[in-house]
Scaffold this motif. Structure first.
Motif, PDB file in Angstrom:
ATOM      1  N   GLN A 113       0.826  -1.205   0.000  1.00 21.14           N
ATOM      2  CA  GLN A 113       0.000   0.000   0.000  1.00 21.14           C
ATOM      3  C   GLN A 113       0.860   1.255   0.000  1.00 21.14           C
ATOM      4  OE1 GLN A 113      -3.629   0.039   2.149  1.00 21.14           O
ATOM      5  NE2 GLN A 113      -3.522  -2.120   2.642  1.00 21.14           N
ATOM      6  N   VAL A 114       1.908   1.230   0.809  1.00 22.66           N
ATOM      7  CA  VAL A 114       2.785   2.392   0.835  1.00 22.66           C
ATOM      8  C   VAL A 114       3.498   2.511  -0.509  1.00 22.66           C
ATOM      9  CG1 VAL A 114       4.681   3.515   2.047  1.00 22.66           C
ATOM     10  CG2 VAL A 114       3.085   2.104   3.316  1.00 22.66           C
ATOM     11  N   ARG A 123      10.106   7.262  -9.719  1.00 24.83           N
ATOM     12  CA  ARG A 123      10.312   6.209 -10.706  1.00 24.83           C
ATOM     13  C   ARG A 123      11.439   5.275 -10.276  1.00 24.83           C
ATOM     14  NH1 ARG A 123       6.252   6.694 -11.628  1.00 24.83           N
ATOM     15  NH2 ARG A 123       5.073   7.881 -13.166  1.00 24.83           N
ATOM     16  N   SER A 124      12.431   5.823  -9.567  1.00 24.12           N
ATOM     17  CA  SER A 124      13.624   5.022  -9.293  1.00 24.12           C
ATOM     18  C   SER A 124      13.765   4.708  -7.808  1.00 24.12           C
ATOM     19  CB  SER A 124      14.867   5.787  -9.751  1.00 24.12           C
ATOM     20  OG  SER A 124      14.952   7.003  -9.025  1.00 24.12           O
ATOM     21  N   ASP A 125      14.477   3.637  -7.520  1.00 27.39           N
ATOM     22  CA  ASP A 125      14.808   3.218  -6.165  1.00 27.39           C
ATOM     23  C   ASP A 125      13.602   3.205  -5.228  1.00 27.39           C
ATOM     24  OD1 ASP A 125      16.408   2.292  -4.126  1.00 27.39           O
ATOM     25  OD2 ASP A 125      16.862   4.314  -3.400  1.00 27.39           O
ATOM     26  N   ILE A 126      12.535   2.585  -5.712  1.00 27.68           N
ATOM     27  CA  ILE A 126      11.324   2.545  -4.898  1.00 27.68           C
ATOM     28  C   ILE A 126      11.545   1.735  -3.625  1.00 27.68           C
ATOM     29  CG2 ILE A 126       8.975   1.656  -4.867  1.00 27.68           C
ATOM     30  CD1 ILE A 126       8.513   3.199  -7.207  1.00 27.68           C
ATOM     31  N   GLN A 127      12.223   0.592  -3.759  1.00 30.02           N
ATOM     32  CA  GLN A 127      12.420  -0.261  -2.579  1.00 30.02           C
ATOM     33  C   GLN A 127      13.220   0.458  -1.488  1.00 30.02           C
ATOM     34  OE1 GLN A 127      10.968  -3.092  -1.784  1.00 30.02           O
ATOM     35  NE2 GLN A 127       9.817  -2.862  -3.697  1.00 30.02           N
ATOM     36  N   GLY A 128      14.280   1.145  -1.934  1.00 29.80           N
ATOM     37  CA  GLY A 128      15.099   1.861  -0.959  1.00 29.80           C
ATOM     38  C   GLY A 128      14.292   2.927  -0.235  1.00 29.80           C
ATOM     39  N   GLU A 129      13.518   3.662  -1.007  1.00 30.99           N
ATOM     40  CA  GLU A 129      12.707   4.742  -0.437  1.00 30.99           C
ATOM     41  C   GLU A 129      11.637   4.173   0.511  1.00 30.99           C
ATOM     42  OE1 GLU A 129      13.033   7.977  -0.914  1.00 30.99           O
ATOM     43  OE2 GLU A 129      11.186   8.684   0.034  1.00 30.99           O
ATOM     44  N   LEU A 130      11.106   3.014   0.118  1.00 31.47           N
ATOM     45  CA  LEU A 130      10.069   2.362   0.917  1.00 31.47           C
ATOM     46  C   LEU A 130      10.617   1.995   2.293  1.00 31.47           C
ATOM     47  CD1 LEU A 130       7.191   1.312   0.680  1.00 31.47           C
ATOM     48  CD2 LEU A 130       8.078  -0.817  -0.200  1.00 31.47           C
ATOM     49  N   LYS A 131      11.807   1.385   2.303  1.00 33.99           N
ATOM     50  CA  LYS A 131      12.429   1.006   3.578  1.00 33.99           C
ATOM     51  C   LYS A 131      12.713   2.242   4.412  1.00 33.99           C
ATOM     52  CE  LYS A 131      14.278  -3.464   2.364  1.00 33.99           C
ATOM     53  NZ  LYS A 131      14.607  -3.575   0.928  1.00 33.99           N
ATOM     54  N   GLU A 132      13.160   3.294   3.733  1.00 31.85           N
ATOM     55  CA  GLU A 132      13.463   4.540   4.426  1.00 31.85           C
ATOM     56  C   GLU A 132      12.193   5.118   5.074  1.00 31.85           C
ATOM     57  OE1 GLU A 132      15.946   6.042   5.369  1.00 31.85           O
ATOM     58  OE2 GLU A 132      15.218   8.063   5.813  1.00 31.85           O
ATOM     59  N   LEU A 133      11.088   5.069   4.310  1.00 35.95           N
ATOM     60  CA  LEU A 133       9.813   5.582   4.835  1.00 35.95           C
ATOM     61  C   LEU A 133       9.377   4.809   6.073  1.00 35.95           C
ATOM     62  CD1 LEU A 133       7.254   6.349   2.004  1.00 35.95           C
ATOM     63  CD2 LEU A 133       7.852   7.779   3.942  1.00 35.95           C
ATOM     64  N   PHE A 134       9.491   3.498   6.010  1.00 33.47           N
ATOM     65  CA  PHE A 134       9.120   2.671   7.159  1.00 33.47           C
ATOM     66  C   PHE A 134      10.004   3.022   8.350  1.00 33.47           C
ATOM     67  CE2 PHE A 134       5.976  -0.755   6.769  1.00 33.47           C
ATOM     68  CZ  PHE A 134       5.492  -0.458   5.504  1.00 33.47           C
ATOM     69  N   ARG A 135      11.303   3.279   8.058  1.00 33.64           N
ATOM     70  CA  ARG A 135      12.202   3.618   9.149  1.00 33.64           C
ATOM     71  C   ARG A 135      11.777   4.963   9.768  1.00 33.64           C
ATOM     72  NH1 ARG A 135      15.911   6.570  10.519  1.00 33.64           N
ATOM     73  NH2 ARG A 135      15.947   7.727   8.567  1.00 33.64           N
ATOM     74  N   VAL A 136      11.406   5.886   8.891  1.00 31.28           N
ATOM     75  CA  VAL A 136      11.017   7.210   9.375  1.00 31.28           C
ATOM     76  C   VAL A 136       9.817   7.118  10.320  1.00 31.28           C
ATOM     77  CG1 VAL A 136       9.975   9.391   8.661  1.00 31.28           C
ATOM     78  CG2 VAL A 136      11.969   8.515   7.453  1.00 31.28           C
ATOM     79  N   VAL A 137       8.850   6.293   9.977  1.00 34.17           N
ATOM     80  CA  VAL A 137       7.668   6.208  10.845  1.00 34.17           C
ATOM     81  C   VAL A 137       7.886   5.224  11.994  1.00 34.17           C
ATOM     82  CG1 VAL A 137       6.050   6.894   9.051  1.00 34.17           C
ATOM     83  CG2 VAL A 137       6.497   4.472   9.423  1.00 34.17           C
ATOM     84  N   GLY A 138       9.100   4.729  12.129  1.00 41.75           N
ATOM     85  CA  GLY A 138       9.423   3.902  13.286  1.00 41.75           C
ATOM     86  C   GLY A 138       8.988   2.458  13.164  1.00 41.75           C
ATOM     87  N   ALA A 165       0.890   8.736   3.957  1.00 40.22           N
ATOM     88  CA  ALA A 165       0.704  10.178   3.879  1.00 40.22           C
ATOM     89  C   ALA A 165       2.016  10.882   3.546  1.00 40.22           C
ATOM     90  CB  ALA A 165       0.147  10.708   5.199  1.00 40.22           C
ATOM     91  N   LEU A 166       3.122  10.364   4.076  1.00 43.36           N
ATOM     92  CA  LEU A 166       4.409  11.016   3.854  1.00 43.36           C
ATOM     93  C   LEU A 166       5.015  10.676   2.497  1.00 43.36           C
ATOM     94  CD1 LEU A 166       6.091  10.609   7.348  1.00 43.36           C
ATOM     95  CD2 LEU A 166       5.002  12.635   6.402  1.00 43.36           C
ATOM     96  N   ALA A 167       4.532   9.579   1.900  1.00 42.83           N
ATOM     97  CA  ALA A 167       5.137   9.099   0.658  1.00 42.83           C
ATOM     98  C   ALA A 167       5.085  10.129  -0.457  1.00 42.83           C
ATOM     99  CB  ALA A 167       4.468   7.805   0.216  1.00 42.83           C
ATOM    100  N   THR A 168       4.078  10.983  -0.425  1.00 45.82           N
ATOM    101  CA  THR A 168       3.970  11.979  -1.492  1.00 45.82           C
ATOM    102  C   THR A 168       4.750  13.242  -1.162  1.00 45.82           C
ATOM    103  OG1 THR A 168       1.972  12.840  -0.495  1.00 45.82           O
ATOM    104  CG2 THR A 168       1.680  11.188  -2.194  1.00 45.82           C
ATOM    105  N   GLU A 169       5.489  13.221  -0.063  1.00 48.09           N
ATOM    106  CA  GLU A 169       6.230  14.397   0.418  1.00 48.09           C
ATOM    107  C   GLU A 169       5.345  15.634   0.429  1.00 48.09           C
ATOM    108  OE1 GLU A 169       9.981  14.849  -1.476  1.00 48.09           O
ATOM    109  OE2 GLU A 169      10.719  12.960  -0.683  1.00 48.09           O
TER     110      GLU A 169
END
Lengths: 320, 301, 332
Positions: A113-114, A123-138, A165-169
């Motif tokens: 979903q995220v 478009r690029s490095d979606i997986q990396g960004e996804l992990k980062e987002l999860f880390r950001v929200v703890g 919510a944060l994914a769209t910056e």
């Protein structure tokens, strides 16, 4: 003082039900700066969610936005044109609701979903960004990413919703009672986290709450709504130090205090108990200081110590 | 209590005076929520029910009386013409409508009564009893209408009563299921627990507290079901396993009329056919309207 | 009967296990014992999943316990069956949390409240109206509310009606399961005021279940703090809520929202309650407790601290003395 990010001016909304028209939000103003947490407080039915939804183009069916303008960044929109508002603000604004589990799709893992939200922007490095987002929200993506919404706890679901919510910056996050469904111990953690994200990303947050004590710690300014009218608005510190509007005073006196068993002074009546006339103070039927003047016109805004109070009591003092 | 409490008395729930509206507006928006089709359905149905109810007073001829004036087209004397036995089609249609309404109505009411009690008791008791009874209901539901009808007509003989029994039997599962679901949903609500704490007996909890709160979906299902039942009675009669001639029935009349269509006697089957279609249509419209009307999300508004 | 407590809960256990997650510890109530004295208002504080609602339902006999007894006055309520049970329900009543479902939507307020009078034959038929009008005045409802139906009432009014129903048969004990948590702040204050006045008036004992520490502090003289089915701390409100000993109580107090935030709120728990993390026979708070140490793998006993103040924590005696002394001095 920095430029304001979102400015709502003179927003009025009518509700159309059973063929009758009723004014439910009257002359609503709001100004939020980037990086600020803005509290919007009112009892249920006071129009706090409706105003915010309408100002980003999401007015529910059966509502008619009568007037108002919305300035977002450098652009200006008419609130009555909900469609263009929705189209133009959807990239800059994210929403966070009370019932996070209900807001997540039960058939898709939380990670996916995220990811879906993320793909809309990147478009690029979606997986990396996804992990980062999860880390950001703890949260730990490896643990939780493959779970379905029913397998995570309420607090975790709210954090996943936060990641979406944060994914769209977004430049602005509207958080509609994001902690009401959570336990007190989790609630505090969630709010503290919201505050830190807000600081890091210079993101503005409008925190909608029904309780003054929820906004006391994290907001810098707030508006208090009653029956669709703003009664007091401005910097938090002076309002809490010396509440001027009888409704604000009443709300503070009505909340039991954890630290002392002081007596409660309940507000009488209910939010919409008064008459449906337009040009009046909509708090007058509950107000201990009500006078005939309150029934005749919308109370004027009186500026004092970094806030505005909408009450005839203070107008008198100014003129005298 | 003391003085402060008079101040504490909550304000009345209704706020202010509602704006005055015209009779028509109150009727149309208040009752129908602006649903035009619902209004049409109710109007049509009102006419049909009136005709059925006062049928014996409205008929111009004896619906069973055969005369030599066979296959006459509609005229001032015979408004909808006559059939192959010289009977007045208008009088027969009016009488049929009455009989079909009674048969379908009795069948659906019987099914509601028995089905609701089954659903209520099964839902409330639960456990093996619920499993057993609901499996029996499944078995009933798995038989096709025609099979049940043929078996029953074979056993009971072709009569109005057997068609009523068929209608009851075939519709019991619908109500048992709906009411059971509703009971399961409502039986753990706080007001049921409150009644128990107030010392209500199990009987009183089931029939006084639970039942009235489970019945609202029946109204919708009932009116849609009535439409289907009117159709089924006609179908069974059309096929010859329902109401038997000479008793007039819309299905029988359509069936008889089809034989004379080629001879140009269109009025014999078209007129009762149109009445049948209108009846089913208006009942369906009413069902849809009720569904919208009784939807808690809408009625809460 | 006068010196007996209104309610005595003895080693009550009622557990629910999740068949999908056999490894997780079961939720509910495990071996809880406490008394509610006559005319006392006891608060039961806990977060979701701590078993407070289950406990409340067991006490009023809406749920049967796995083991343990509920004693009301001199009767073992939990042992009653059939007609005796039905008749005895008069003595223990409950007010539920959700105003939307606490009243029968098809019954007028009058009919709904009257059922209790009828079933327990509390007053003669001719006097019902008078009695119910008196009850309405007691809970602060106008007499014309009696002929209304639930959908015509506001949330606060509905909760008052629920209170009327509970009071109608003059019970010994009323369990209030979060009666105000679904209400708005101003309405909550109105209802709490009424409850406080009522308590003095009717003389029944109250067991007030809530997650809101501030509300409990306002209304209760004694509190029980519950976590995952066990009572972790209990004692007079003033002592427990001003000088909490158990880390969980401390965290709960620190997290409570305040109009004036404390500069140094104190201890906070980590994360959320995860059933899979808790092992049986250990301190239930251990996985989240910032002060957890080796001894916590064994469930701590209830330690007596001062007049009625008890806490189930290995550190209770270490953290208590100072606060204890002060409270003892304040009291004398």
């Amino acid at each position: 003082m920095t430029e304001s990010l979102l400015t709502i001016t003179d927003l009025s909304i009518d509700s159309l039900r059973d063929g009758t028209r009723r004014r439910i939000v009257e002359g609503f103003n709001l100004s939020v700066r980037a990086g600020e947490i803005y509290g919007l407080v009112g009892e249920s039915g006071s129009g706090k969610s409706i105003s915010m939804m309408a100002s980003v183009g999401l007015a529910a069916q059966g509502l008619d936005v009568r007037s108002g303008t919305v300035n977002f960044g450098t652009r200006r929109f008419a609130a009555s044109d909900q469609k263009s508002l929705r189209g133009n603000l959807s990239h800059g604004v994210s929403l966070l609701f009370q019932n996070a589990k209900g807001a997540l799709n039960p058939f898709i893992t939380v990670g996916k979903q995220v990811e879906r939200v993320l793909r809309r922007r990147r478009r690029s490095d979606i997986q990396g960004e996804l992990k980062e987002l999860f880390r950001v929200v703890g949260l730990n993506y490896a643990d939780l990413g493959r779970k379905y919404p029913h397998q995570v706890s309420g607090g975790q679901a709210q954090r996943v919703a936060m990641a979406c919510a944060l994914a769209t910056e977004p430049a602005l996050l509207i958080a509609d009672e994001p902690t009401t469904a959570l336990d007190v111990t989790t609630e505090r953690e969630m709010l503290r986290f919201l505050a830190s994200i807000c600081r890091q990303r210079n993101m503005a947050v409008v925190l909608i709450a029904h309780n003054l004590s929820l906004v006391s710690e994290y907001c810098s300014s707030l508006s208090i709504l009653h029956a669709g009218q703003v009664v007091e608005t401005g910097n938090l510190a002076p309002i809490f130090a010396e509440p001027l509007h009888p409704y604000t005073q009443g709300l503070i006196a009505a909340v039991p205090d954890v630290d002392s068993p002081r007596e409660l002074v309940p507000l009488i009546g209910s939010v919409w108990g008064g008459s449906s006339e337009l040009d009046r103070c909509r708090f007058s039927h509950r107000c201990p200081h009500a006078m005939p003047r309150c029934e005749r016109r919308i109370p004027p805004a009186v500026k004092r110590d970094g806030r505005e109070v909408h009450c005839v009591l203070y107008e008198q003092e100014v003129s005298a | 209590m003391n003085m402060q409490d008079s101040a504490l008395l909550p304000a009345p729930a209704t706020s202010g005076a509602p704006p005055r509206r015209s009779m028509w507006n109150r009727f149309y928006f208040g009752l129908f929520g602006g649903d035009f089709l619902g209004l049409i359905g109710m109007a049509l149905l009102a006419v049909l029910v009136f005709v059925a109810a006062f049928g014996p007073l409205l008929v111009t001829h004896d619906p069973l009386l055969t005369t030599p004036d066979t296959l006459l087209p509609p005229s001032a004397e015979h408004w909808l013409g006559t059939d192959h036995f010289g009977r007045d089609v208008f009088s027969r249609t009016v009488t049929s409508l009455r009989i079909d309404f009674i048969v379908a109505g009795a069948g659906v009411s019987g099914a509601i009564l028995i089905g609701s009690i089954i659903g209520l008791v099964c839902g409330y008791i639960g456990g093996w009893f619920d499993d057993l009874v609901m499996r029996l209901v499944d078995i009933i539901q798995s038989f096709p209408l025609l099979l049940v009808a043929m078996v029953l007509v074979l056993v009971m003989g072709p009569s109005v009563e057997s068609i009523v029994v068929v209608t009851v039997l075939i519709n019991i599962p619908i109500y048992a299921r709906v009411i059971r679901g509703e009971t399961l949903r409502k039986k753990n609500l706080e007001y049921i627990d409150a009644a128990r704490c107030s010392g209500a007996s199990e009987m009183s909890i089931v029939f006084r507290h639970l039942m009235p709160n489970t019945l609202s979906p029946i109204v919708v299902h009932g009116s849609l079901n009535l439409a289907a039942a009117v159709g089924n009675v006609a179908v069974l009669s059309f096929l010859g396993i329902g109401i038997r001639p000479p008793t007039p029935d819309l299905g029988v009349m359509v069936a008889e009329g089809t034989n004379y269509l080629v001879q140009g006697a269109w009025w014999m089957s078209i007129c009762p056919g149109l009445v049948l279609a209108t009846t089913i249509f208006s009942l369906n419209l009413m069902g849809d309207w009720l569904e919208g009307r009784l939807d808690p999300r809408r009625s809460a508004a | 009967m006068n010196d007996l407590p209104s309610l005595s809960v003895r080693k009550l256990t009622k557990l629910f296990s999740d068949p999908d997650r056999p490894d997780a510890i079961s939720v509910g109530v495990r071996g809880v014992s406490f008394d509610v004295e006559r005319g006392e208002v006891v608060g039961l504080i806990g977060e979701s999943g701590c078993g407070k609602t289950t406990l409340g339902r067991c006490i009023v006999g809406l749920q049967s316990a796995d083991s343990g007894d509920i004693v009301v006055g001199d009767t073992i309520f939990s042992a009653l069956r059939g007609k005796a049970l039905r008749r005895f329900r008069k003595n223990v009543q409950i007010v539920f949390q959700r105003p939307e479902t606490s009243l029968n939507p098809r019954m007028s307020v009058y009919t709904f409240v009257r059922q209790a009078l009828r079933n327990f034959a509390t007053v003669r038929k001719g006097e019902e109206r008078v009695r119910i009008e008196a009850l309405a005045a007691l809970v602060g409802l106008r007499p014309d509310t009696l002929d209304r139906f639930p959908h015509q009432l506001s949330g606060g009014e509905r909760q008052r009606v629920a209170m009327m129903r509970a009071l109608a048969c003059e019970p010994e004990l009323i369990v209030l399961d979060e009666p105000t948590s679904a209400l708005d702040v101003s309405v909550q204050a109105q209802v709490l005021r009424t409850l406080k006045d009522l308590q003095g008036e009717v003389g029944a004992s109250f067991l007030f279940i809530s997650h809101d520490v501030a509300v409990v502090r306002y209304i209760c003289s004694r509190v029980l703090v519950m976590y995952l089915g066990v009572i972790v701390e209990e004692g007079p409100s003033e002592t427990v809520l001003a000088h909490p000993v158990h880390p969980y109580t401390q965290a709960l107090l620190a997290a409570a929202p305040r109009i004036t935030p404390k500069p140094d709120p104190g201890l906070s728990l980590t994360g959320e309650l995860v059933l899979g993390d808790v092992r049986p026979h250990e301190c239930p708070v251990r996985p989240r407790c910032p002060l957890a140490h080796d001894r916590c793998h064994k469930a701590p006993p209830m330690a007596d601290l001062s007049s009625g103040h008890r806490a189930a924590c290995w550190l209770a005696h270490d953290s208590a003395p100072s606060t204890n002394m002060t409270t003892a001095r304040e009291r004398t």
